[in-house]
Enzyme design. Structure first.
Site, PDB file in Angstrom:
ATOM      1  N   GLU A  18       0.846  -1.204   0.000  1.00 34.88           N
ATOM      2  CA  GLU A  18       0.000   0.000   0.000  1.00 34.88           C
ATOM      3  C   GLU A  18       0.878   1.249   0.000  1.00 34.88           C
ATOM      4  OE1 GLU A  18      -3.517  -0.336   2.392  1.00 34.88           O
ATOM      5  OE2 GLU A  18      -3.202   1.684   3.180  1.00 34.88           O
ATOM      6  N   TYR A  50      -6.270   7.110  -0.477  1.00 34.89           N
ATOM      7  CA  TYR A  50      -6.848   8.420  -0.739  1.00 34.89           C
ATOM      8  C   TYR A  50      -6.391   9.282   0.414  1.00 34.89           C
ATOM      9  CZ  TYR A  50     -10.468  10.210  -3.844  1.00 34.89           C
ATOM     10  OH  TYR A  50     -11.148  10.832  -4.842  1.00 34.89           O
ATOM     11  N   ALA A  52      -5.712  11.385   3.578  1.00 33.54           N
ATOM     12  CA  ALA A  52      -6.615  11.604   4.719  1.00 33.54           C
ATOM     13  C   ALA A  52      -7.306  12.953   4.570  1.00 33.54           C
ATOM     14  CB  ALA A  52      -5.826  11.548   6.019  1.00 33.54           C
ATOM     15  N   HIS A  78      -7.935   3.226  -3.680  1.00 32.61           N
ATOM     16  CA  HIS A  78      -8.753   3.577  -2.512  1.00 32.61           C
ATOM     17  C   HIS A  78      -9.692   4.728  -2.865  1.00 32.61           C
ATOM     18  CE1 HIS A  78      -6.212   1.814   0.953  1.00 32.61           C
ATOM     19  NE2 HIS A  78      -5.931   1.174  -0.160  1.00 32.61           N
ATOM     20  N   ALA A 132     -18.953   3.740   3.969  1.00 35.59           N
ATOM     21  CA  ALA A 132     -18.263   2.798   3.079  1.00 35.59           C
ATOM     22  C   ALA A 132     -19.288   1.951   2.325  1.00 35.59           C
ATOM     23  CB  ALA A 132     -17.344   1.911   3.906  1.00 35.59           C
ATOM     24  N   LYS A 172     -20.866  -5.004   5.756  1.00 43.24           N
ATOM     25  CA  LYS A 172     -20.088  -4.796   4.526  1.00 43.24           C
ATOM     26  C   LYS A 172     -20.047  -6.086   3.691  1.00 43.24           C
ATOM     27  CE  LYS A 172     -17.113  -1.366   6.765  1.00 43.24           C
ATOM     28  NZ  LYS A 172     -15.755  -0.877   6.993  1.00 43.24           N
TER      29      LYS A 172
HETATM   30  C1  FAD Z   1      -7.095  -0.966   5.138  1.00 40.70           C
HETATM   31  C2  FAD Z   1      -7.519   0.459   5.404  1.00 40.70           C
HETATM   32  C3  FAD Z   1      -7.362   1.408   4.416  1.00 40.70           C
HETATM   33  C4  FAD Z   1      -7.745   2.732   4.630  1.00 40.70           C
HETATM   34  N1  FAD Z   1      -7.555   3.636   3.626  1.00 40.70           N
HETATM   35  C5  FAD Z   1      -7.869   4.941   3.827  1.00 40.70           C
HETATM   36  C6  FAD Z   1      -7.682   5.897   2.782  1.00 40.70           C
HETATM   37  O1  FAD Z   1      -7.227   5.572   1.672  1.00 40.70           O
HETATM   38  N2  FAD Z   1      -8.002   7.192   3.026  1.00 40.70           N
HETATM   39  C7  FAD Z   1      -8.535   7.591   4.238  1.00 40.70           C
HETATM   40  O2  FAD Z   1      -8.802   8.784   4.413  1.00 40.70           O
HETATM   41  N3  FAD Z   1      -8.749   6.691   5.249  1.00 40.70           N
HETATM   42  C8  FAD Z   1      -8.414   5.382   5.079  1.00 40.70           C
HETATM   43  N4  FAD Z   1      -8.652   4.469   6.092  1.00 40.70           N
HETATM   44  C9  FAD Z   1      -9.199   4.928   7.368  1.00 40.70           C
HETATM   45  C10 FAD Z   1     -10.765   4.965   7.395  1.00 40.70           C
HETATM   46  O3  FAD Z   1     -11.227   5.977   6.534  1.00 40.70           O
HETATM   47  C11 FAD Z   1     -11.199   5.241   8.830  1.00 40.70           C
HETATM   48  O4  FAD Z   1     -10.864   4.156   9.665  1.00 40.70           O
HETATM   49  C12 FAD Z   1     -12.660   5.640   9.023  1.00 40.70           C
HETATM   50  O5  FAD Z   1     -12.787   6.161  10.359  1.00 40.70           O
HETATM   51  C13 FAD Z   1     -13.661   4.491   8.946  1.00 40.70           C
HETATM   52  O6  FAD Z   1     -13.878   4.068   7.687  1.00 40.70           O
HETATM   53  P1  FAD Z   1     -14.914   2.829   7.414  1.00 40.70           P
HETATM   54  O7  FAD Z   1     -14.816   2.510   5.997  1.00 40.70           O
HETATM   55  O8  FAD Z   1     -14.646   1.736   8.397  1.00 40.70           O
HETATM   56  O9  FAD Z   1     -16.294   3.550   7.774  1.00 40.70           O
HETATM   57  P2  FAD Z   1     -17.811   3.014   7.662  1.00 40.70           P
HETATM   58  O10 FAD Z   1     -17.817   1.531   7.584  1.00 40.70           O
HETATM   59  O11 FAD Z   1     -18.543   3.758   6.624  1.00 40.70           O
HETATM   60  O12 FAD Z   1     -18.375   3.457   9.065  1.00 40.70           O
HETATM   61  C14 FAD Z   1     -18.446   4.838   9.410  1.00 40.70           C
HETATM   62  C15 FAD Z   1     -19.589   5.118  10.377  1.00 40.70           C
HETATM   63  O13 FAD Z   1     -20.821   5.003   9.704  1.00 40.70           O
HETATM   64  C16 FAD Z   1     -21.666   4.131  10.411  1.00 40.70           C
HETATM   65  N5  FAD Z   1     -22.420   3.366   9.422  1.00 40.70           N
HETATM   66  C17 FAD Z   1     -21.914   2.846   8.278  1.00 40.70           C
HETATM   67  N6  FAD Z   1     -22.874   2.202   7.585  1.00 40.70           N
HETATM   68  C18 FAD Z   1     -23.994   2.320   8.316  1.00 40.70           C
HETATM   69  C19 FAD Z   1     -25.322   1.887   8.161  1.00 40.70           C
HETATM   70  N7  FAD Z   1     -25.702   1.179   7.101  1.00 40.70           N
HETATM   71  N8  FAD Z   1     -26.202   2.202   9.123  1.00 40.70           N
HETATM   72  C20 FAD Z   1     -25.833   2.902  10.190  1.00 40.70           C
HETATM   73  N9  FAD Z   1     -24.603   3.355  10.393  1.00 40.70           N
HETATM   74  C21 FAD Z   1     -23.703   3.069   9.498  1.00 40.70           C
HETATM   75  C22 FAD Z   1     -20.765   3.248  11.212  1.00 40.70           C
HETATM   76  O14 FAD Z   1     -21.346   2.730  12.364  1.00 40.70           O
HETATM   77  C23 FAD Z   1     -19.642   4.176  11.555  1.00 40.70           C
HETATM   78  O15 FAD Z   1     -19.927   4.913  12.704  1.00 40.70           O
HETATM   79  C24 FAD Z   1      -8.282   3.130   5.898  1.00 40.70           C
HETATM   80  C25 FAD Z   1      -8.436   2.167   6.908  1.00 40.70           C
HETATM   81  C26 FAD Z   1      -8.053   0.845   6.669  1.00 40.70           C
HETATM   82  C27 FAD Z   1      -8.200  -0.176   7.756  1.00 40.70           C
END
Ligand code: FAD
Length: 304
Positions: A18, A50, A52, A78, A132, A172
């Site tokens: 990555e 992407y 931060a 990403h 996400a 997911k």
């Molecule tokens: C492998 C990896 C790669 C990453 N790459 C990047 C990157 O490229 N750029 C960057 O900026 N960050 C990156 N991150 C960090 C990430 O953006 C953060 O950890 C962020 O805080 C959470 O993202 P998520 O996709 O888990 O969020 P989500 O899964 O969308 O969750 C976010 C919030 O929304 C709520 N939620 C989601 N879906 C629902 C639903 N259907 N109903 C109700 N509530 C819901 C959840 O409970 C949560 O509180 C990465 C993390 C990892 C582990």
């Protein structure tokens, strides 16, 4: 070219890498040296994060497109939902599809300057999307991308318990995620426990463990700040002791990364995902020590 999750399921030693989007032209030039150098080691894929808070996204898109068009590597792009409308996200996806980028990793992202897990700080973009899972739906609906999602072996800081985090990951998987990539690990144990919990719950997608060779005290601090994840006290104490000694920190970083990798391999986790800070040297030391060489994308050899 093989469907990535199929390659991941096939088992055997493999690795992926990555990168983060470079901040300036010199950084981009240096990243290209790393990418060219890495081609000879034939990683399973390379991904570009992407920035931060949605920063440096132009470079993310440009570098990813170039990897697809000009190298033998398989890119994973990403995407985050930070600061963009649905139309803007659709445009980026269309650019990727046109460049034959078939794989994306969707995360919601966090607002600029905010650490992960600080709930209540999410800033919806007018006309944008908010999770996400919504990004995942868009990626599937428009282009049938192969879609990866984030997994959190030490649980995302927004959740109190592993059960809550697992339940969120399950949404997911049910939404059609094809594979997962984990947050940076400080030990193999948390990843193996998460893998076993997922298996018990029938969450049957491949998930790759994230390993970051720590090369500096400042880099470690930055990573912890971004992820909102605390590091174990013993790990912090070891790195703090050498905080002003780059060489010793680098050696300790390699030692810790090797320990995590070897413990994972013993537990049957053989595809390792590295965050090498856009540099090849430490990554190559790790690959050599682990005997991860050579591989091909299309026909993967089992070594050892
Ligand atoms: C492998 C990896 C790669 C990453 N790459 C990047 C990157 O490229 N750029 C960057 O900026 N960050 C990156 N991150 C960090 C990430 O953006 C953060 O950890 C962020 O805080 C959470 O993202 P998520 O996709 O888990 O969020 P989500 O899964 O969308 O969750 C976010 C919030 O929304 C709520 N939620 C989601 N879906 C629902 C639903 N259907 N109903 C109700 N509530 C819901 C959840 O409970 C949560 O509180 C990465 C993390 C990892 C582990």
């Amino acid at each position: 070219m093989e469907y990535l999750p199929q390659l991941m399921r096939r088992g055997g030693k493999n690795f992926s890498v990555e990168f983060f989007p470079p901040r300036d032209d010199l950084g981009e030039q240096n990243l290209w040296s790393t990418i060219r150098y890495l081609e000879s080691r034939r990683p399973g894929f390379v991904s570009v994060t992407y920035g931060a808070g949605g920063t440096n996204r132009d470079r993310t898109v440009r570098v990813t497109e170039r990897i697809a068009k000009e190298t033998s590597l398989t890119p994973v792009a990403h995407l985050t939902a930070v600061g963009q409308t649905r139309e803007e996200l659709e445009d980026i996806m269309a650019r990727y599809a046109a460049a034959y980028v078939h794989n994306v990793l969707v995360v919601r992202g966090d607002p600029k300057g905010v650490a992960a897990g600080q709930e209540g700080t999410w800033e919806p973009t007018p006309g944008g999307i908010n999770s996400a899972n919504e990004l995942l739906a868009l990626a599937k609906e428009k282009h049938r991308f192969c879609v990866g999602v984030a997994a959190f072996p030490d649980k995302h800081p927004r959740f109190e318990t592993h059960a809550e985090d697992d339940a969120h990951f399950a949404t997911k998987v049910r939404a059609g995620a094809d594979f997962g990539v984990s947050q940076m690990l400080f030990s193999a144990d948390s990843f193996v426990r998460m893998r076993d919990r997922y298996a018990q719950q029938g969450l049957d997608i491949p998930v790759l463990p994230g390993i970051m060779p720590i090369t500096s005290w400042a880099g470690l601090q930055r990573m912890l700040q971004l992820s909102g994840q605390p590091a174990p006290a013993d790990v912090m104490a070891r790195f703090e002791k050498y905080r002003d000694d780059c060489k010793a920190t680098g050696e300790l970083g390699v030692e810790l990364a090797l320990k995590i990798a070897r413990d994972l391999i013993v537990n049957g986790v053989e595809w390792l995902h590295f965050f090498p800070n856009n540099r090849a040297s430490t990554l190559f030391i790790l690959l050599d020590e682990l005997g991860y060489y050579p591989f091909t994308r299309q026909a993967q050899y089992r070594i050892g």
